[in-house]
Design a protein around this motif. Structure first.
Motif, PDB file in Angstrom:
ATOM      1  N   ILE A 199       0.744   4.033  -3.027  1.00 26.84           N
ATOM      2  CA  ILE A 199       0.401   5.440  -2.801  1.00 26.84           C
ATOM      3  C   ILE A 199       1.461   6.350  -3.415  1.00 26.84           C
ATOM      4  O   ILE A 199       1.148   7.344  -4.078  1.00 26.84           O
ATOM      5  N   PRO A 247       0.812  -1.233   0.000  1.00 29.87           N
ATOM      6  CA  PRO A 247       0.000   0.000   0.000  1.00 29.87           C
ATOM      7  C   PRO A 247       0.838   1.273   0.000  1.00 29.87           C
ATOM      8  O   PRO A 247       0.468   2.264  -0.652  1.00 29.87           O
ATOM      9  N   LEU A 248       1.971   1.247   0.706  1.00 32.68           N
ATOM     10  CA  LEU A 248       2.838   2.431   0.710  1.00 32.68           C
ATOM     11  C   LEU A 248       3.448   2.674  -0.659  1.00 32.68           C
ATOM     12  O   LEU A 248       3.494   3.818  -1.141  1.00 32.68           O
ATOM     13  N   LYS A 290      -5.339  13.364  -3.353  1.00 37.13           N
ATOM     14  CA  LYS A 290      -5.431  12.378  -2.275  1.00 37.13           C
ATOM     15  C   LYS A 290      -4.088  11.708  -2.037  1.00 37.13           C
ATOM     16  O   LYS A 290      -3.571  11.693  -0.917  1.00 37.13           O
ATOM     17  N   TYR A 291      -3.522  11.165  -3.079  1.00 33.77           N
ATOM     18  CA  TYR A 291      -2.269  10.422  -2.914  1.00 33.77           C
ATOM     19  C   TYR A 291      -1.096  11.350  -2.627  1.00 33.77           C
ATOM     20  O   TYR A 291      -0.222  11.026  -1.812  1.00 33.77           O
ATOM     21  N   SER A 292      -1.059  12.490  -3.268  1.00 30.63           N
ATOM     22  CA  SER A 292       0.054  13.423  -3.041  1.00 30.63           C
ATOM     23  C   SER A 292       0.021  13.970  -1.626  1.00 30.63           C
ATOM     24  O   SER A 292       1.068  14.124  -0.976  1.00 30.63           O
ATOM     25  N   ALA A 338       1.177   6.117  -7.222  1.00 31.27           N
ATOM     26  CA  ALA A 338      -0.016   6.810  -7.712  1.00 31.27           C
ATOM     27  C   ALA A 338       0.144   8.315  -7.637  1.00 31.27           C
ATOM     28  O   ALA A 338      -0.375   9.044  -8.491  1.00 31.27           O
ATOM     29  N   SER A 339       0.882   8.805  -6.626  1.00 26.77           N
ATOM     30  CA  SER A 339       1.055  10.256  -6.501  1.00 26.77           C
ATOM     31  C   SER A 339       1.895  10.828  -7.637  1.00 26.77           C
ATOM     32  O   SER A 339       1.790  12.019  -7.942  1.00 26.77           O
ATOM     33  N   ILE A 342      -1.218  12.497   1.032  1.00 26.02           N
ATOM     34  CA  ILE A 342      -0.822  11.445   1.969  1.00 26.02           C
ATOM     35  C   ILE A 342       0.696  11.375   2.064  1.00 26.02           C
ATOM     36  O   ILE A 342       1.270  11.259   3.156  1.00 26.02           O
ATOM     37  N   VAL A 343       1.372  11.476   0.920  1.00 23.79           N
ATOM     38  CA  VAL A 343       2.836  11.439   0.913  1.00 23.79           C
ATOM     39  C   VAL A 343       3.398  12.658   1.630  1.00 23.79           C
ATOM     40  O   VAL A 343       4.301  12.558   2.473  1.00 23.79           O
ATOM     41  N   THR A 362      -8.155  12.871  -7.299  1.00 26.72           N
ATOM     42  CA  THR A 362      -7.377  11.651  -7.131  1.00 26.72           C
ATOM     43  C   THR A 362      -5.904  11.965  -6.896  1.00 26.72           C
ATOM     44  O   THR A 362      -5.254  11.385  -6.014  1.00 26.72           O
TER      45      THR A 362
END
Length: 298
Positions: A37, A33-34, A265-267, A40-41, A269-270, A262
């Motif tokens: 993410i 998952p890490l 969200k991923y960016s 995806a970012s 989180i990072v 989208t």
């Protein structure tokens, strides 16, 4: 001197193989998952929405991170989170040491009663409404102190620090210092703190993670967007799908509104996880030792 080679039996070999397989599956379950993410970012929104991203970035782009730092609240919320984390951690660690060391002293009168009261608070609390009314009566609503003072000291940290002090700081050191005319405050600052690097690192990490990740207190106590922490802005984007309309003009040719959500969200989180991931290696060498010693029964 003769060395004895212990021969591994078939049962031991299969047992080790089973351990490696189980641990490998666990590692993949936690790590994938890490990796997804992060990949995806850096991928295009179309590739992420279409499900083309599995392991590596597809159609690499930095549009997600560009959109993150163009969000109207990102910079202010990021700086707010840094302030809350730094100030809160300093206060938390200071109060924890000031509470834990006296409780570790065998000559403190009534220490068992004090510990009982501290432990009691971990099992019973007044609830959300009394906490809100208390913060309100202290005139801390919609101020930075509402994010710092309500969680300024954790009982769990006090317990592990107290155990560490009791098992690591011998009474003989205190007696020798007192014979040399050292008072209690000077003893704590000059001797106890320098000898307590591992447990201080543990408390610092626990406190910093707690302050950095908190958003519920901000959701209750803060109304001014200028005081919002980063996690609250992240929640608005992740849960409520709120995107600042001003970001759409520069990205209109590259991504539609859903694609921008989208990417954000991923960016985000990072971006929100990166500071703690960078800080962890600096305290990791003390972390295991501090946890193990602090977890001993005192």
């Amino acid at each position: 001197m003769e060395t004895t080679n212990i021969r591994e039996t078939n049962t031991d070999r299969w047992f080790n193989i089973g351990n490696y397989v189980i641990l490998s599956i666990f590692l993949i379950t936690v790590l994938y998952p890490l990796v997804f993410i992060v990949s995806a970012s850096f991928s295009s929104p179309g590739a992420v929405i279409a499900g083309k991203v599995w392991l590596w970035p597809v159609e690499p782009t930095l549009d997600g991170y560009a959109a993150v730092f163009k969000h109207r609240l990102i910079w202010s919320s990021f700086s707010n989170s840094v302030i809350y984390t730094v100030v809160g951690t300093v206060i938390n660690v200071s109060l924890t040491i000031m509470a834990a060391y006296p409780l570790a002293r065998r000559d403190l009168y009534g220490k068992n009663v004090i510990m009982l009261l501290l432990v009691f608070t971990t099992m019973f609390s007044g609830g959300l409404i009394p906490n809100y009314l208390l913060v309100k009566d202290l005139n801390m609503l919609n101020t930075m102190w509402a994010m710092i003072l309500p969680t300024a000291m954790g009982v769990f940290n006090v317990i592990i620090a107290r155990t560490y002090f009791r098992t690591t700081i011998p009474d003989e050191i205190l007696e020798a210092a007192q014979l040399d005319g050292c008072n209690d405050f000077k003893f704590v600052w000059k001797i106890v703190v320098p000898l307590s690097g591992p447990i201080i690192a543990v408390i610092t990490l626990y406190s910093a993670v707690g302050y950095w990740n908190q958003y519920f207190n901000a959701l209750i106590y803060l109304k001014n967007p200028a005081l919002f922490p980063l996690q609250l802005v992240l929640r608005e984007i992740l849960v409520q799908n709120e995107v600042d309309a001003s970001m759409m003009s520069n990205l209109a040719d590259e991504a539609n509104r859903e694609g921008l959500r989208t990417l954000l969200k991923y960016s985000l989180i990072v971006v929100s996880s990166l500071p703690l991931m960078v800080a962890y290696p600096f305290v990791q060498k003390h972390f295991v030792k501090g946890v193990m010693i602090g977890s001993l029964k005192g």
